[in-house]
Design a protein around this motif. Structure first.
Motif, PDB file in Angstrom:
ATOM      1  N   LYS A  29      32.435 -48.912 -10.018  1.00  0.00           N
ATOM      2  CA  LYS A  29      33.414 -47.842 -10.233  1.00  0.00           C
ATOM      3  C   LYS A  29      33.433 -47.406 -11.692  1.00  0.00           C
ATOM      4  O   LYS A  29      33.558 -46.218 -11.987  1.00  0.00           O
ATOM      5  CB  LYS A  29      34.804 -48.297  -9.800  1.00  0.00           C
ATOM      6  CG  LYS A  29      34.990 -48.365  -8.311  1.00  0.00           C
ATOM      7  CD  LYS A  29      36.405 -48.763  -7.973  1.00  0.00           C
ATOM      8  CE  LYS A  29      36.642 -48.798  -6.486  1.00  0.00           C
ATOM      9  NZ  LYS A  29      38.019 -49.183  -6.148  1.00  0.00           N
ATOM     10  N   THR A  30      33.314 -48.367 -12.596  1.00  0.00           N
ATOM     11  CA  THR A  30      33.291 -48.049 -14.022  1.00  0.00           C
ATOM     12  C   THR A  30      32.096 -47.164 -14.347  1.00  0.00           C
ATOM     13  O   THR A  30      32.228 -46.159 -15.050  1.00  0.00           O
ATOM     14  CB  THR A  30      33.244 -49.338 -14.862  1.00  0.00           C
ATOM     15  OG1 THR A  30      34.422 -50.101 -14.604  1.00  0.00           O
ATOM     16  CG2 THR A  30      33.143 -49.030 -16.338  1.00  0.00           C
ATOM     17  N   ARG A  31      30.928 -47.531 -13.839  1.00  0.00           N
ATOM     18  CA  ARG A  31      29.722 -46.744 -14.108  1.00  0.00           C
ATOM     19  C   ARG A  31      29.873 -45.308 -13.592  1.00  0.00           C
ATOM     20  O   ARG A  31      29.569 -44.349 -14.301  1.00  0.00           O
ATOM     21  CB  ARG A  31      28.502 -47.406 -13.470  1.00  0.00           C
ATOM     22  CG  ARG A  31      27.212 -46.638 -13.779  1.00  0.00           C
ATOM     23  CD  ARG A  31      25.991 -47.263 -13.154  1.00  0.00           C
ATOM     24  NE  ARG A  31      26.075 -47.156 -11.708  1.00  0.00           N
ATOM     25  CZ  ARG A  31      25.809 -48.148 -10.870  1.00  0.00           C
ATOM     26  NH1 ARG A  31      25.466 -49.324 -11.321  1.00  0.00           N
ATOM     27  NH2 ARG A  31      25.893 -47.954  -9.567  1.00  0.00           N
ATOM     28  N   HIS A  32      30.377 -45.165 -12.367  1.00  0.00           N
ATOM     29  CA  HIS A  32      30.524 -43.827 -11.792  1.00  0.00           C
ATOM     30  C   HIS A  32      31.544 -42.986 -12.568  1.00  0.00           C
ATOM     31  O   HIS A  32      31.295 -41.805 -12.849  1.00  0.00           O
ATOM     32  CB  HIS A  32      30.928 -43.906 -10.317  1.00  0.00           C
ATOM     33  CG  HIS A  32      29.829 -44.379  -9.431  1.00  0.00           C
ATOM     34  ND1 HIS A  32      28.609 -43.752  -9.328  1.00  0.00           N
ATOM     35  CD2 HIS A  32      29.756 -45.443  -8.596  1.00  0.00           C
ATOM     36  CE1 HIS A  32      27.835 -44.400  -8.481  1.00  0.00           C
ATOM     37  NE2 HIS A  32      28.508 -45.435  -8.022  1.00  0.00           N
ATOM     38  N   GLU A  33      32.674 -43.588 -12.918  1.00  0.00           N
ATOM     39  CA  GLU A  33      33.680 -42.820 -13.646  1.00  0.00           C
ATOM     40  C   GLU A  33      33.206 -42.457 -15.045  1.00  0.00           C
ATOM     41  O   GLU A  33      33.416 -41.342 -15.516  1.00  0.00           O
ATOM     42  CB  GLU A  33      34.992 -43.602 -13.720  1.00  0.00           C
ATOM     43  CG  GLU A  33      36.116 -42.777 -14.295  1.00  0.00           C
ATOM     44  CD  GLU A  33      37.473 -43.434 -14.173  1.00  0.00           C
ATOM     45  OE1 GLU A  33      38.361 -43.032 -14.941  1.00  0.00           O
ATOM     46  OE2 GLU A  33      37.649 -44.326 -13.321  1.00  0.00           O
ATOM     47  N   LEU A  34      32.531 -43.395 -15.726  1.00  0.00           N
ATOM     48  CA  LEU A  34      32.025 -43.096 -17.065  1.00  0.00           C
ATOM     49  C   LEU A  34      30.957 -42.012 -17.009  1.00  0.00           C
ATOM     50  O   LEU A  34      30.928 -41.122 -17.856  1.00  0.00           O
ATOM     51  CB  LEU A  34      31.477 -44.360 -17.722  1.00  0.00           C
ATOM     52  CG  LEU A  34      31.068 -44.230 -19.177  1.00  0.00           C
ATOM     53  CD1 LEU A  34      32.247 -43.788 -20.045  1.00  0.00           C
ATOM     54  CD2 LEU A  34      30.506 -45.550 -19.694  1.00  0.00           C
ATOM     55  N   ASN A  35      30.092 -42.057 -16.006  1.00  0.00           N
ATOM     56  CA  ASN A  35      29.079 -41.000 -15.865  1.00  0.00           C
ATOM     57  C   ASN A  35      29.708 -39.632 -15.644  1.00  0.00           C
ATOM     58  O   ASN A  35      29.200 -38.627 -16.129  1.00  0.00           O
ATOM     59  CB  ASN A  35      28.118 -41.323 -14.718  1.00  0.00           C
ATOM     60  CG  ASN A  35      27.033 -42.275 -15.129  1.00  0.00           C
ATOM     61  OD1 ASN A  35      26.662 -42.353 -16.293  1.00  0.00           O
ATOM     62  ND2 ASN A  35      26.514 -43.019 -14.170  1.00  0.00           N
ATOM     63  N   SER A  36      30.824 -39.586 -14.924  1.00  0.00           N
ATOM     64  CA  SER A  36      31.469 -38.299 -14.697  1.00  0.00           C
ATOM     65  C   SER A  36      32.192 -37.792 -15.946  1.00  0.00           C
ATOM     66  O   SER A  36      32.394 -36.589 -16.096  1.00  0.00           O
ATOM     67  CB  SER A  36      32.441 -38.379 -13.522  1.00  0.00           C
ATOM     68  OG  SER A  36      33.550 -39.176 -13.847  1.00  0.00           O
ATOM     69  N   ARG A  37      32.563 -38.677 -16.864  1.00  0.00           N
ATOM     70  CA  ARG A  37      33.287 -38.279 -18.077  1.00  0.00           C
ATOM     71  C   ARG A  37      32.402 -38.067 -19.298  1.00  0.00           C
ATOM     72  O   ARG A  37      32.838 -37.453 -20.274  1.00  0.00           O
ATOM     73  CB  ARG A  37      34.306 -39.362 -18.455  1.00  0.00           C
ATOM     74  CG  ARG A  37      35.454 -39.481 -17.542  1.00  0.00           C
ATOM     75  CD  ARG A  37      36.397 -40.483 -18.130  1.00  0.00           C
ATOM     76  NE  ARG A  37      37.507 -40.774 -17.274  1.00  0.00           N
ATOM     77  CZ  ARG A  37      38.503 -41.547 -17.608  1.00  0.00           C
ATOM     78  NH1 ARG A  37      38.527 -42.110 -18.793  1.00  0.00           N
ATOM     79  NH2 ARG A  37      39.484 -41.766 -16.772  1.00  0.00           N
ATOM     80  N   LYS A  38      31.184 -38.570 -19.283  1.00  0.00           N
ATOM     81  CA  LYS A  38      30.384 -38.612 -20.502  1.00  0.00           C
ATOM     82  C   LYS A  38      30.078 -37.236 -21.093  1.00  0.00           C
ATOM     83  O   LYS A  38      30.054 -37.083 -22.306  1.00  0.00           O
ATOM     84  CB  LYS A  38      29.105 -39.409 -20.295  1.00  0.00           C
ATOM     85  CG  LYS A  38      28.100 -38.776 -19.380  1.00  0.00           C
ATOM     86  CD  LYS A  38      26.908 -39.689 -19.201  1.00  0.00           C
ATOM     87  CE  LYS A  38      25.944 -39.087 -18.201  1.00  0.00           C
ATOM     88  NZ  LYS A  38      24.847 -39.991 -17.930  1.00  0.00           N
TER      89      LYS A  38
END
Length: 124
Positions: free
Chosen positions: A100-109
């Motif tokens: 979940k962290t990876r997916h959310e960070l990818n969407s915010r980067k």
């Protein structure tokens, strides 16, 4: 009619300031993304862990400015669901806090990078 064109090599593109600013931007972006990822990870852990002791969360840190690590806590892979003692050995399939962290960070980067870039473009 005669037209003479000449150029001069002055300014940030030629004296190295633009390259320094670009390198500083990349370093700062990596640090910001790692810190944001750590914040997301800790939030996810608080949301999904059923009986948290706080130890695992305290061991999750940013290393070298751009890596999020759990400091190799021995049961970290088990919590993440990738350990040898996860399903089918036990019923516990693990939490998906890293995913979940990876997916959310990818969407915010992209937004994080664009906001940060505004600080550096004037120096280029």
């Amino acid at each position: 009619m005669r037209l003479i064109v000449s150029t001069s090599e002055r300014g940030p593109m030629f004296d190295g300031r633009a390259r320094r600013a670009a390198n500083e931007y990349v370093n700062r972006l990596e640090r910001n993304l790692a810190e944001e990822g750590l914040n997301i990870l800790k939030r996810e852990m608080r949301a999904v862990f059923r009986n948290p002791t706080g130890y695992y969360e305290s061991r999750c840190v940013v290393v070298d400015g751009n890596v999020i690590s759990d400091s190799r806590v021995v049961y970290g892979p088990w919590l993440a669901g990738v350990g040898s003692r996860n399903f089918p050995v036990t019923k516990f399939k693990g939490y998906d806090h890293w995913i979940k962290t990876r997916h959310e960070l990818n969407s915010r980067k992209r937004g994080i990078g664009e906001r940060l870039l505004r600080r550096y473009t004037g120096r280029m």
